[in-house]
Design an enzyme around this catalytic site. Structure first.
Site, PDB file in Angstrom:
ATOM      1  N   LYS A 194      -1.290  -2.079   7.662  1.00  0.00           N
ATOM      2  CA  LYS A 194      -1.220  -3.510   7.897  1.00  0.00           C
ATOM      3  C   LYS A 194      -0.635  -4.310   6.763  1.00  0.00           C
ATOM      4  CE  LYS A 194      -5.263  -4.149   8.532  1.00  0.00           C
ATOM      5  NZ  LYS A 194      -5.476  -2.903   7.818  1.00  0.00           N
ATOM      6  N   ASP A 210       0.895  -1.164   0.000  1.00  0.00           N
ATOM      7  CA  ASP A 210       0.000   0.000   0.000  1.00  0.00           C
ATOM      8  C   ASP A 210       0.931   1.210   0.000  1.00  0.00           C
ATOM      9  OD1 ASP A 210      -1.514   2.190   0.758  1.00  0.00           O
ATOM     10  OD2 ASP A 210      -2.464   1.198   2.468  1.00  0.00           O
ATOM     11  N   TYR A 226       2.407   0.798  14.926  1.00  0.00           N
ATOM     12  CA  TYR A 226       1.330   0.691  13.964  1.00  0.00           C
ATOM     13  C   TYR A 226       1.623   1.536  12.726  1.00  0.00           C
ATOM     14  CZ  TYR A 226      -3.181   0.512  11.789  1.00  0.00           C
ATOM     15  OH  TYR A 226      -4.186   0.311  10.879  1.00  0.00           O
TER      16      TYR A 226
HETATM   17  P1  13P Z   1      -4.602  -0.403   5.495  1.00  0.00           P
HETATM   18  O1  13P Z   1      -3.734  -1.335   6.285  1.00  0.00           O
HETATM   19  O2  13P Z   1      -5.359  -1.120   4.423  1.00  0.00           O
HETATM   20  O3  13P Z   1      -3.856   0.784   5.004  1.00  0.00           O
HETATM   21  O4  13P Z   1      -5.750   0.091   6.455  1.00  0.00           O
HETATM   22  C1  13P Z   1      -5.425   0.843   7.563  1.00  0.00           C
HETATM   23  C2  13P Z   1      -6.612   0.882   8.454  1.00  0.00           C
HETATM   24  O5  13P Z   1      -6.586   0.322   9.509  1.00  0.00           O
HETATM   25  C3  13P Z   1      -7.802   1.591   7.989  1.00  0.00           C
HETATM   26  O6  13P Z   1      -8.810   1.672   8.955  1.00  0.00           O
HETATM   27 MG    MG Z   2      -3.730   2.197   3.669  1.00  0.00          MG
HETATM   28 MG    MG Z   3      -4.666  -2.159   2.828  1.00  0.00          MG
END
Ligand code: 13P
Ligand code: MG
Ligand code: MG
Ligand code: 13P
Length: 360
Positions: free
Chosen positions: A229, A10, A226
């Site tokens: 993800k 991402d 964090y």
């Molecule tokens: P991503 O990991 O897909 O960027 O999402 C982050 C998230 O927790 C959105 O609520």
């Molecule tokens: Mg994201």
């Molecule tokens: Mg994502």
């Protein structure tokens, strides 16, 4: 030998965490096109699931090969530059390192790779997720490769009858164990039901041929905080000694609960959708999985077919939405909210720290 590598990241989204816009897809495609011209890869297809870009590449260099990884790294760098130029949200989100060093592992992007001798006809499915974590594949991979109520071929087809071996990774120790199924199904389940600790990393036939590969990088464990993800991907070979395409898809007909929804802090149902509908909107979710089917032809990728773009999965989606509604009504309470050890790398510990001295 042919290698399939899916490398994903991402690197920016429109808006928030909902989608990887075409501006970025175009950038990575330019780089992969050059990679094809220079014969680093044989073929590629760029897909996305939510805000994650998935580079699906075929080549003959083997797994973990640095030229292929560097090509993917360059593609994500170029897309990150574009995301910064457009002030997209989370530009460079999954790029945790300044410089490339031989392999994307540990640098942020996730990878699932598999090297094999191409069969006369070689169907495979790329499963691409958003808003969840690698262990989201534990349940469906168990269903696909070890449960005859899902995969009839385990009973009916002599070429599947001896079962499959599972390589299970302990996230925290970084160690793997191999379990031979059906003999060790109960041992396998004893591990992989504990989704916050164990994740299936590979599946093999008894002769050692690869059957499935899963990206298992945990970004928060790499970064120690964090940072968005580890939305995972998986490659599954199908037919002729492997589950039929329909058996692989059937494993997703129950929208099981997975971690990763909203701020990476909530459990929610994994909803199988078409690539077009992989736009996690409600509460940044619910978590999504896309299935793209390919046939290989001397390394060339024929396809894809968007496999969950089928009314046969409408009931699953409806069930997912009912489950999503039910979970949402819990607000900030468990089990919608993740358990404490899974929240360790979210933003909650900062809040809890402030409350430390309120206890006596
Ligand atoms: P991503 O990991 O897909 O960027 O999402 C982050 C998230 O927790 C959105 O609520
Ligand atoms: Mg994201
Ligand atoms: Mg994502
Ligand atoms: P075909 O006979 O069309 O190859 O289908 C085999 C099968 O049973 C797939 O489920």
């Amino acid at each position: 030998m042919t290698t399939i590598s899916i490398i994903k990241a991402d690197v920016g989204s429109l808006p928030g965490h909902v989608s990887a816009p075409n501006h970025l897809i175009n950038e990575v495609e330019k780089v992969l096109e050059e990679g094809m011209e220079e014969s680093t890869i044989i073929d590629y297809h760029v897909a996305s699931c939510g805000d994650d870009i998935d580079l699906i590449m075929s080549h003959d260099n083997g797994e973990g090969e640095s030229e292929v990884h560097e090509l993917a790294w360059d593609a994500f760098q170029q897309a990150t530059d574009k995301a910064e130029e457009l002030s997209l949200y989370g530009a460079g989100q999954d790029i945790l390192s300044e410089a490339f060093s031989g392999n994307v592992k540990g640098l942020g992007p996730g990878s699932a790779e598999m090297e094999f001798e191409e069969r006369e006809s070689e169907p495979f499915v790329a499963f691409l997720c958003d808003k969840t974590s690698p262990s989201a594949f534990n349940y469906p991979l168990y269903k696909m490769f070890a449960d005859p109520s899902n995969t009839a071929g385990l009973v009916l087809d002599p070429s599947l009858h001896e079962g499959f071996d599972f390589e299970v990774l302990d996230y925290y120790e970084g160690e793997t164990a191999n379990l031979s199924c059906p003999d060790e199904i109960y041992d396998l389940l004893a591990l992989i039901g504990e989704t916050s600790k164990y994740t299936i990393q590979k599946v093999f036939k008894k002769d050692g041929s690869p059957a499935a590969a899963i990206s298992t990088e945990k970004l928060n464990l790499i970064a120690g905080e964090y940072v968005g993800k580890d939305d995972p991907v998986a490659i599954v070979r199908c037919q002729s000694g492997y589950p039929a395409v329909g058996e692989a898809l059937e494993a997703f007909s129950f929208p099981h609960l997975v971690p990763g929804w909203m701020r990476g802090s909530h459990n929610g149902p994994l909803m199988p959708v078409s690539e077009e509908n992989a736009t996690p909107s409600r509460f940044d979710g619910p978590p999504r999985v896309v299935a793209l089917g390919f046939q290989l032809n001397d390394g060339e990728l024929i396809g894809p077919k968007d496999l969950f773009d089928d009314p046969a999965f409408d009931r699953t989606r409806e069930k997912a939405q009912n489950a999503a509604e039910y979970m949402r009504r819990h607000g900030t309470f468990q089990p919608h909210l993740l358990r404490e050890d899974d929240l360790e790398y979210t933003t909650l510990p900062e809040v809890l720290e402030k409350l430390d001295d309120r206890f006596s």
